[in-house]
Design a protein around this motif. Structure first.
Motif, mmCIF file in Angstrom:
data_model
loop_
_atom_site.group_PDB
_atom_site.id
_atom_site.type_symbol
_atom_site.label_atom_id
_atom_site.label_comp_id
_atom_site.label_asym_id
_atom_site.label_seq_id
_atom_site.Cartn_x
_atom_site.Cartn_y
_atom_site.Cartn_z
ATOM 1 N N MET A 1 0.838 -1.155 0.000
ATOM 2 C CA MET A 1 0.000 0.000 0.000
ATOM 3 C C MET A 1 0.898 1.238 0.000
ATOM 4 O O MET A 1 1.818 1.341 0.786
ATOM 5 C CB MET A 1 -0.907 -0.011 1.227
ATOM 6 N N THR A 2 0.597 2.197 -0.857
ATOM 7 C CA THR A 2 1.363 3.426 -0.941
ATOM 8 C C THR A 2 0.687 4.503 -0.110
ATOM 9 O O THR A 2 -0.509 4.730 -0.233
ATOM 10 C CB THR A 2 1.468 3.901 -2.400
ATOM 11 N N ARG A 3 1.458 5.149 0.748
ATOM 12 C CA ARG A 3 0.937 6.252 1.542
ATOM 13 C C ARG A 3 1.807 7.478 1.305
ATOM 14 O O ARG A 3 3.016 7.377 1.165
ATOM 15 C CB ARG A 3 0.956 5.920 3.032
ATOM 16 N N GLN A 4 1.188 8.605 1.306
ATOM 17 C CA GLN A 4 1.915 9.860 1.180
ATOM 18 C C GLN A 4 2.314 10.324 2.570
ATOM 19 O O GLN A 4 1.656 10.018 3.559
ATOM 20 C CB GLN A 4 1.049 10.921 0.495
ATOM 21 N N ILE A 5 3.364 11.120 2.647
ATOM 22 C CA ILE A 5 3.827 11.608 3.942
ATOM 23 C C ILE A 5 2.789 12.504 4.592
ATOM 24 O O ILE A 5 2.525 12.416 5.773
ATOM 25 C CB ILE A 5 5.181 12.325 3.805
ATOM 26 N N ALA A 6 2.156 13.383 3.831
ATOM 27 C CA ALA A 6 1.196 14.335 4.392
ATOM 28 C C ALA A 6 -0.234 13.944 4.040
ATOM 29 O O ALA A 6 -1.030 14.760 3.613
ATOM 30 C CB ALA A 6 1.502 15.736 3.898
ATOM 31 N N ALA A 7 -0.588 12.688 4.230
ATOM 32 C CA ALA A 7 -1.950 12.231 3.931
ATOM 33 C C ALA A 7 -2.885 12.585 5.084
ATOM 34 O O ALA A 7 -2.478 12.706 6.230
ATOM 35 C CB ALA A 7 -1.945 10.730 3.701
ATOM 36 N N GLY A 8 -4.121 12.751 4.784
ATOM 37 C CA GLY A 8 -5.114 12.988 5.826
ATOM 38 C C GLY A 8 -5.229 14.446 6.194
ATOM 39 O O GLY A 8 -5.231 15.318 5.337
ATOM 40 N N TYR A 9 -5.316 14.713 7.488
ATOM 41 C CA TYR A 9 -5.592 16.067 7.969
ATOM 42 C C TYR A 9 -4.352 16.901 8.251
ATOM 43 O O TYR A 9 -4.456 18.040 8.661
ATOM 44 C CB TYR A 9 -6.446 16.005 9.236
ATOM 45 N N GLY A 10 -3.187 16.348 8.078
ATOM 46 C CA GLY A 10 -1.994 17.130 8.355
ATOM 47 C C GLY A 10 -0.746 16.288 8.249
ATOM 48 O O GLY A 10 -0.784 15.120 7.895
ATOM 49 N N ILE A 11 0.333 16.916 8.572
ATOM 50 C CA ILE A 11 1.626 16.235 8.516
ATOM 51 C C ILE A 11 1.758 15.339 9.740
ATOM 52 O O ILE A 11 1.487 15.774 10.863
ATOM 53 C CB ILE A 11 2.759 17.270 8.462
ATOM 54 N N PRO A 12 2.172 14.087 9.540
ATOM 55 C CA PRO A 12 2.324 13.167 10.679
ATOM 56 C C PRO A 12 3.402 13.665 11.640
ATOM 57 O O PRO A 12 4.301 14.404 11.268
ATOM 58 C CB PRO A 12 2.751 11.856 10.042
ATOM 59 N N SER A 13 3.304 13.212 12.861
ATOM 60 C CA SER A 13 4.282 13.589 13.875
ATOM 61 C C SER A 13 5.640 12.965 13.577
ATOM 62 O O SER A 13 5.751 12.004 12.808
ATOM 63 C CB SER A 13 3.803 13.127 15.250
ATOM 64 N N GLY A 14 6.661 13.496 14.206
ATOM 65 C CA GLY A 14 8.013 12.959 14.052
ATOM 66 C C GLY A 14 8.089 11.479 14.411
ATOM 67 O O GLY A 14 8.645 10.684 13.652
ATOM 68 N N PRO A 15 7.538 11.074 15.563
ATOM 69 C CA PRO A 15 7.588 9.643 15.914
ATOM 70 C C PRO A 15 6.860 8.749 14.902
ATOM 71 O O PRO A 15 7.310 7.650 14.611
ATOM 72 C CB PRO A 15 6.906 9.587 17.280
ATOM 73 N N ALA A 16 5.750 9.246 14.340
ATOM 74 C CA ALA A 16 5.026 8.453 13.340
ATOM 75 C C ALA A 16 5.873 8.272 12.083
ATOM 76 O O ALA A 16 5.923 7.182 11.504
ATOM 77 C CB ALA A 16 3.698 9.108 12.994
ATOM 78 N N LEU A 17 6.551 9.339 11.664
ATOM 79 C CA LEU A 17 7.426 9.233 10.499
ATOM 80 C C LEU A 17 8.609 8.313 10.783
ATOM 81 O O LEU A 17 9.005 7.524 9.928
ATOM 82 C CB LEU A 17 7.930 10.616 10.077
ATOM 83 N N GLU A 18 9.163 8.413 11.976
ATOM 84 C CA GLU A 18 10.286 7.541 12.340
ATOM 85 C C GLU A 18 9.864 6.075 12.322
ATOM 86 O O GLU A 18 10.621 5.211 11.875
ATOM 87 C CB GLU A 18 10.834 7.935 13.705
ATOM 88 N N GLU A 19 8.656 5.791 12.784
ATOM 89 C CA GLU A 19 8.153 4.409 12.767
ATOM 90 C C GLU A 19 8.002 3.915 11.332
ATOM 91 O O GLU A 19 8.375 2.789 11.017
ATOM 92 C CB GLU A 19 6.810 4.320 13.507
ATOM 93 N N ARG A 20 7.469 4.758 10.454
ATOM 94 C CA ARG A 20 7.318 4.362 9.053
ATOM 95 C C ARG A 20 8.679 4.128 8.402
ATOM 96 O O ARG A 20 8.852 3.185 7.621
ATOM 97 C CB ARG A 20 6.534 5.432 8.290
ATOM 98 N N ILE A 21 9.649 4.967 8.720
ATOM 99 C CA ILE A 21 11.000 4.784 8.180
ATOM 100 C C ILE A 21 11.588 3.477 8.691
ATOM 101 O O ILE A 21 12.209 2.725 7.934
ATOM 102 C CB ILE A 21 11.903 5.982 8.537
ATOM 103 N N HIS A 22 11.373 3.180 9.972
ATOM 104 C CA HIS A 22 11.873 1.923 10.545
ATOM 105 C C HIS A 22 11.263 0.718 9.816
ATOM 106 O O HIS A 22 11.971 -0.247 9.495
ATOM 107 C CB HIS A 22 11.552 1.864 12.038
ATOM 108 N N ILE A 23 9.972 0.771 9.537
ATOM 109 C CA ILE A 23 9.302 -0.320 8.822
ATOM 110 C C ILE A 23 9.886 -0.469 7.420
ATOM 111 O O ILE A 23 10.176 -1.579 6.966
ATOM 112 C CB ILE A 23 7.777 -0.090 8.776
ATOM 113 N N LEU A 24 10.080 0.649 6.715
ATOM 114 C CA LEU A 24 10.666 0.600 5.368
ATOM 115 C C LEU A 24 12.074 0.031 5.403
ATOM 116 O O LEU A 24 12.443 -0.786 4.553
ATOM 117 C CB LEU A 24 10.667 1.993 4.737
ATOM 118 N N GLU A 25 12.872 0.452 6.380
ATOM 119 C CA GLU A 25 14.231 -0.074 6.498
ATOM 120 C C GLU A 25 14.212 -1.579 6.744
ATOM 121 O O GLU A 25 15.021 -2.319 6.181
ATOM 122 C CB GLU A 25 14.986 0.634 7.621
ATOM 123 N N SER A 26 13.289 -2.045 7.569
ATOM 124 C CA SER A 26 13.177 -3.487 7.842
ATOM 125 C C SER A 26 12.831 -4.253 6.575
ATOM 126 O O SER A 26 13.388 -5.325 6.312
ATOM 127 C CB SER A 26 12.104 -3.748 8.903
#
Length: 77
Positions: free
Chosen positions: A1-26
């Protein structure tokens, strides 16, 4: 599933972005490991005897690595 960084109602928080980066790295690490397994199974060496089922075994191992990575990353979604 493709998600954009700024999807929804605003820009995700730093921890949320870090979690997504961690998942991508894995996922990238799992894919790299699977490729190394496949290459090793298909490559052979001059000392190898007649080709056996090394490629088949490597494909199964690579598939197992990818399945394990898929399960792990879905658990953290």
């Amino acid at each position: 599933m493709t998600r954009q960084i700024a999807a929804g109602y605003g820009i995700p928080s730093g921890p949320a972005l870090e979690e997504r980066i961690h998942i991508l790295e894995s996922k990238v690490n799992a894919m790299a490991e699977a490729i190394l397994i496949l290459a090793g199974g298909l490559e052979g060496t001059p000392m190898d005897g007649p080709r056996g089922d090394g490629g088949s075994r490597a494909a199964r191992l690579a598939h197992d690595v990818l399945i394990a990575a898929q399960v792990t990353t879905h658990d953290s979604d």
